[in-house]
Design a protein around this motif. Structure first.
Motif, mmCIF file in Angstrom:
data_model
loop_
_atom_site.group_PDB
_atom_site.id
_atom_site.type_symbol
_atom_site.label_atom_id
_atom_site.label_comp_id
_atom_site.label_asym_id
_atom_site.label_seq_id
_atom_site.Cartn_x
_atom_site.Cartn_y
_atom_site.Cartn_z
ATOM 1 N N HIS A 830 31.030 66.655 33.199
ATOM 2 C CA HIS A 830 31.076 68.054 33.637
ATOM 3 C C HIS A 830 30.707 68.203 35.095
ATOM 4 C CE1 HIS A 830 31.534 69.083 29.498
ATOM 5 N NE2 HIS A 830 30.522 68.295 29.222
ATOM 6 N N SER A 857 36.878 66.726 28.497
ATOM 7 C CA SER A 857 35.535 66.673 27.957
ATOM 8 C C SER A 857 35.361 65.579 26.926
ATOM 9 C CB SER A 857 35.208 67.998 27.282
ATOM 10 O OG SER A 857 35.993 68.104 26.119
ATOM 11 N N PRO A 867 29.662 73.569 34.072
ATOM 12 C CA PRO A 867 29.582 72.325 34.815
ATOM 13 C C PRO A 867 28.299 72.273 35.613
ATOM 14 C CG PRO A 867 31.621 73.507 35.272
ATOM 15 C CD PRO A 867 30.742 74.429 34.509
#
Ligand SMILES: *[C@@H]1O[C@H](CO)[C@@H](O)[C@H](O)[C@H]1NC(C)=O
Ligand SMILES: *[C@@H]1O[C@H](CO)[C@@H](O)[C@H](O)[C@H]1NC(C)=O
Ligand SMILES: *[C@@H]1O[C@H](CO)[C@@H](O)[C@H](O)[C@H]1NC(C)=O
Ligand SMILES: *[C@@H]1O[C@H](CO)[C@@H](O)[C@H](O)[C@H]1NC(C)=O
Ligand SMILES: *[C@@H]1O[C@H](CO)[C@@H](O)[C@H](O)[C@H]1NC(C)=O
Ligand SMILES: *[C@@H]1O[C@H](CO)[C@@H](O)[C@H](O)[C@H]1NC(C)=O
Ligand SMILES: *[C@@H]1O[C@H](CO)[C@@H](O)[C@H](O)[C@H]1NC(C)=O
Ligand SMILES: *[C@@H]1O[C@H](CO)[C@@H](O)[C@H](O)[C@H]1NC(C)=O
Ligand SMILES: *[C@@H]1O[C@H](CO)[C@@H](O)[C@H](O)[C@H]1NC(C)=O
Length: 887
Positions: A830, A857, A867
């Motif tokens: 992320h 992901s 993120p």
């Protein structure tokens, strides 16, 4: 399909040594050619086959001794001939009888001959037809390929090419002439047979049976030899039987008696086997051989059916060997001539309910149908031409002139039945007259015969309509320049200097834009005696309409001015001529030529600059018809000559794809090389990732769409063009966006085509941050270099960062790849996602597709997590899978 002997199969040679003593010494084998590749001396092996050196059957290559031997092989396996791993092919040419069937067998025993322990992988072909890929995976086990083919010409060639690892090599090459019709198939002109399995069932030892038992020297492999995934799944109750009684085989192409004297029988009522057929699924030719070799009582019967899972139709016929063969000890050979078989072929035989005995099986052969490739359309013309030069190395390359790779001095179009479009025989010390065959090559574009000792007259090339470049300079040619040369509609260059030509230069050669050099022919004169023949005229005529008048005006004007020049060179450049004939077989359209004034009008004399690249500056323009254009004015040092520029333009004009910026035409005038493209309204991707905030693309879906568009464009360059085009400079500023924000790849124009889709060494071109480190180190350019750069673009799309930055990637880290890798390896993917991305959409998309993990992901549940920014990047050394693409 690559079948391999086990070492044990070669025991045979030694066991037969004893028998040999009884054989007449060196009994000749009519119809056999047995080449000991790399061997220096002729010799006869343990089974009586006479091996000869291959030196006169092949041109080129080097010989080597095996360094690793398995202790069993005969002399013919002790050496190999090997060839360079380049783009060429290396052919053996053997004389055959036309319309006759042959068995061709090639063997490859690596034995670490090159002391590199790199197991080679390369292709072999029969004439123009791809035959097999040789994959060596054991230094001491020979790879054996066999095919049966109907000769369609007086020679048959076996060629090695396309090495992907190691160097192509060969141990033996054998040719066996059949004289019956067992292997007749209905479509012999379109297919040949490649051996998949030839099995002697119930064999008494592991040794295979071949010559002299088999007069055609087929190799019947013992069914007791176990190879991985070959003949397995033998059913319980399978018994081996044999007889010493003679077996009647009606024609001598049928399996040898010794093969038929052994069999397996299914004592429990069935036989089962599984064969892994390499290279399948495919259409196959399969025949089973039966002979009753047990003395059955009158009340005993043997009837059975073939069983193949999923193919019930094959089970219809009942085999009753005795009845079908009309007696015991006689051969019956039912088979299927065209059967579609899977890779894993399970088959069996099951007795019928009214049969007292289980099934029997003596032998089996399965061949794969391999398509015969139509060779070059010019093959016979070229064969006839090279036959005139039996002493010259270049004429002995063998095989088809174009396929699977073209002769070193020939270039071919890339159609299914290629045409020869270029011949370069410069400086080959060739004497005699220019071979008349050349005038029959109707697709010829380029002919270079300069620097030889050709004599006699220049033949009539009027059948070669596409000829553009004729180089005959520095020969001994006599006679006149044929006026028909001037009628060649596409002629661009005619070089005949330093010959012994005489007469007058035909008027027709002055009519059009032909670069003509005829100096050094003391008796050759220009038509108009009023003007000195030492002239240089270079004039550029603008526009298509004014052409004739202007051309002549210019001609006279400059003639007078340059009267003192001491060169017999006439260069008359005339109006826009259709290009594209260099690839005329490939391209249907050719590039449009703009006049410089048209371009100047459109761009208001290069007023608005919209970009610049490695090759020049790009200006905005609007044509008279309202079309908006991007005009790239190339820097002068981009090209070495007119030829290169025009070649690239021709190349560009045949590339069309929805996701590539459309090339509209070119202009070449007053020393300016200009390329004209469609105008892309929304500029570069780079601006939309890192530009002013209102331009920034924040939709994840939009970015994904751009990635997909660009990928399609790149894929087309790699796979849709022949030869493959490697972009070499993919970056976000070369991805352009149109009115609708759809992406197109730009600047591919000046990519050099890759030779054969593989490696081209050239000066490293590219942009820091996008350069494939492997390319940088090796300078070996492949499509993979583009893929690396595309990966960097994907990271830009995901992160919004530029590939090289002093600030964004944390301490000691300047490179987006290293930065992303450190996060991904740390499990925090992320952290690389652009914070300004529209996260609503991102999570929406993820939850909508919650069954398939998002590629970003990996885990849909974590997809919508915000993120995190993590600026502690350790920046590992530039190695590992991200930095070096794995091969
Ligand atoms: C070989 O035989 C085929 C078929 O009969 C024929 O078409 C071909 O011209 C022959 N080739 C040569 C070189 O004789
Ligand atoms: C050359 O070999 C490679 C890898 O084995 C293969 O992908 C490619 O298709 C081959 N090229 C030709 C022209 O057969
Ligand atoms: C070819 O056929 C003839 C009979 O037609 C036979 O005598 C000869 O042995 C055969 N050749 C081979 C190599 O078997
Ligand atoms: C035959 O080959 C198999 C392996 O393929 C081996 O296990 C067996 O011992 C061999 N038999 C003889 C007689 O060599
Ligand atoms: C055939 O006949 C013999 C005696 O003649 C008998 O022993 C045997 O069982 C019979 N076999 C079958 C299959 O009927
Ligand atoms: C075998 O059959 C397939 C499909 O029926 C056909 O396309 C192919 O041409 C046949 N091959 C031969 C050699 O007859
Ligand atoms: C043979 O016998 C089996 C079982 O005994 C039966 O299922 C099968 O239908 C029979 N086959 C024929 C062709 O009669
Ligand atoms: C050129 O050919 C002649 C014979 O035609 C030969 O004597 C000479 O050595 C050759 N020269 C070269 C450089 O190959
Ligand atoms: C024409 O040929 C002569 C002699 O080889 C050479 O000196 C001259 O440079 C050539 N001219 C052009 C334009 O190629």
């Amino acid at each position: 399909m690559a079948s391999a002997f086990t070492a044990a199969a070669f025991l045979l040679h030694f066991q037969l040594l004893l028998i040999l003593v009884l054989l007449p010494p060196s009994a000749a084998q009519p119809g056999f050619i047995s080449l000991d590749c790399g061997g220096a001396r002729d010799h006869t092996d343990a089974i009586g086959i006479q091996w000869t050196s291959d030196a006169t059957f092949v041109s080129g290559g080097q010989t080597a001794q095996l360094l690793v031997q398995n202790g069993l092989q005969s002399q013919q396996f002790a050496t190999v001939r090997y060839f360079p791993a380049d783009n060429r092919k290396y052919c053996y040419t053997m004389n055959v009888r036309n319309r006759t069937r042959y068995l061709v067998r090639a063997t490859f025993l690596y034995g670490n001959f090159d002391n590199s322990n790199v197991y080679p992988k390369f292709d072999i072909s029969l004439g123009a037809s791809p035959w097999s890929t040789i994959v060596v995976d054991d230094a001491t086990t020979p790879v054996v390929e066999e095919a049966i083919i109907l000769a369609a010409a007086p020679t048959l060639s076996v060629c090695l090419s396309n090495a992907s690892t190691g160097q192509p090599f060969i141990s033996t090459l054998e040719l066996r002439q059949f004289n019956g019709s067992l292997y007749y198939t209905t479509d012999e002109t379109r297919f040949f047979l490649a051996l998949s399995a030839r099995i002697n069932f119930g064999a008494e030892s592991n040794d295979s049976i071949r010559y002299p038992d088999d007069p055609f020297d087929r190799i019947w492999e013992s069914d007791s030899v176990r190879r991985a995934n070959y003949l397995v799944d033998v059913a319980p109750g399978t018994a081996r039987i044999s007889t010493t009684k003679p077996i009647f085989v009606s024609i001598n192409e049928e399996p040898p008696e010794k093969v038929m004297q052994t069999a397996v029988v299914g004592q429990d009522g069935y036989l089962n086997y599984r064969l892994d057929l390499e290279g399948f699924p495919a259409n196959a030719w399969g025949v089973s051989y039966f002979a009753e070799i047990e003395d059955l009582a009158p009340n005993e019967t043997r009837k059975f059916k073939l069983e193949v899972p999923g193919m019930p139709a094959l089970s219809k016929p009942t085999v009753d060997v005795e009845e079908n063969a009309q007696g015991k000890y006689r051969l019956y050979e039912p088979g299927y001539t065209n059967l579609s078989l899977p890779f894993v072929f399970s088959f069996g035989f099951r007795k019928t309910n009214d049969s007292s005995e289980g099934p029997i099986l003596n032998a089996l052969e399965i061949y794969k149908y391999v398509q015969i490739t139509m060779g070059s359309q010019d093959a016979s013309i070229m064969a006839s031409m090279v036959s005139r030069y039996s002493q010259a190395g270049w004429a002995q390359e063998g095989g088809d002139p174009c396929l699977p790779a073209s002769w070193s001095w020939v270039q071919c179009s890339s159609e299914d039945a290629p045409r020869v479009f270029s011949i370069t025989l410069s400086g080959k010390n060739i004497t005699g007259s220019i071979p008349v065959e050349l005038t029959k090559l109707s697709a010829l574009v380029e002919l270079r015969l300069d620097g030889n000792s050709f004599s006699g007259q220049i033949p009539d090339f009027s059948a070669c309509h596409n000829l553009q470049y004729i180089h005959l300079e520095n020969n001994q040619l006599t006679g006149e320049l044929p006026p028909s040369l001037g009628d060649l509609p596409n002629l661009k260059e005619l070089y005949v200097q330093n010959n012994k030509l005489s007469g007058q230069v035909p008027k027709s050669l002055f009519k059009r834009s032909i670069i003509l050099n005829f100096s050094g022919n003391s008796d050759l004169h220009i038509v108009n005696k009023g003007i000195s023949h030492t002239i240089l005229i270079i004039c550029v005529v603008i526009g298509a309409i004014v052409l004739l008048g202007a051309a002549f005006g210019c001609y006279f004007f400059t003639c007078r001015r340059k009267k003192k020049s001491h060169e017999d060179t006439v260069v008359i450049a005339a109006p826009a001529k259709k290009l594209g004939s260099y690839f005329s077989e490939v391209a249907t359209e050719s590039a449009h030529r703009f006049s410089l004034s048209e371009i100047e009008d459109a761009t208001a004399k290069f007023e608005r600059r919209i970009g610049s690249g490695g090759f020049g500056i790009v200006y905005y323009g609007k044509l008279a018809d309202g079309r908006e254009i991007a005009v790239k004015l190339l820097t002068n040092d981009s090209y070495q000559g007119i030829r290169e520029f025009l070649n690239e333009v021709t190349l560009l004009s045949r590339i069309h794809h929805r996701h590539l910026v459309t090339f509209l035409g070119y202009s070449q005038q007053d020393g300016k090389n200009i390329l004209v493209y469609e105008f892309m309204h929304n500029g570069t991707l780079k601006e939309h990732l890192r530009g002013a905030s209102e331009e920034k693309i924040t939709s994840w879906l939009k970015r994904l769409e751009i990635a997909e568009d660009a990928a399609k464009g790149i894929e087309y360059l790699h796979t849709g063009c022949s030869p493959t085009i490697i972009h070499r400079d993919l970056k976000s500023s070369n991805i352009l966006l149109d009115k609708n924000m759809r992406a197109k790849v730009a600047d591919f124009g000046l990519s050099k085509p890759a030779v054969d889709g593989s490696h081209v060494s050239s000066i490293v071109r590219g942009t820091v941050g996008y350069l494939d480190p492997e390319y940088y180190i090796s300078q070996q350019l492949t499509e993979k270099s583009d893929i690396y750069s595309f990966g960097v673009i994907l990271l830009e799309l995901i992160s919004g960062h530029e590939p090289i930055s002093n600030d964004n990637f944390g301490l000691n880290c300047r490179n987006i790849v290293a930065w992303a890798r450190s996060h991904i390896e740390g499990g925090n993917i992320h952290a690389i996602i652009d914070q300004s991305l529209d996260r609503g959409l991102l999570s929406q998309r993820c939850s909508r597709r919650s069954r398939t993990p998002s590629p970003l992901s990996g885990d849909p549940r974590r997809c919508s997590a915000p993120p995190q920014s993590n600026s502690s990047c350790s920046c590992p050394a530039a190695t590992g899978p991200w930095a070096i693409p794995r091969r």
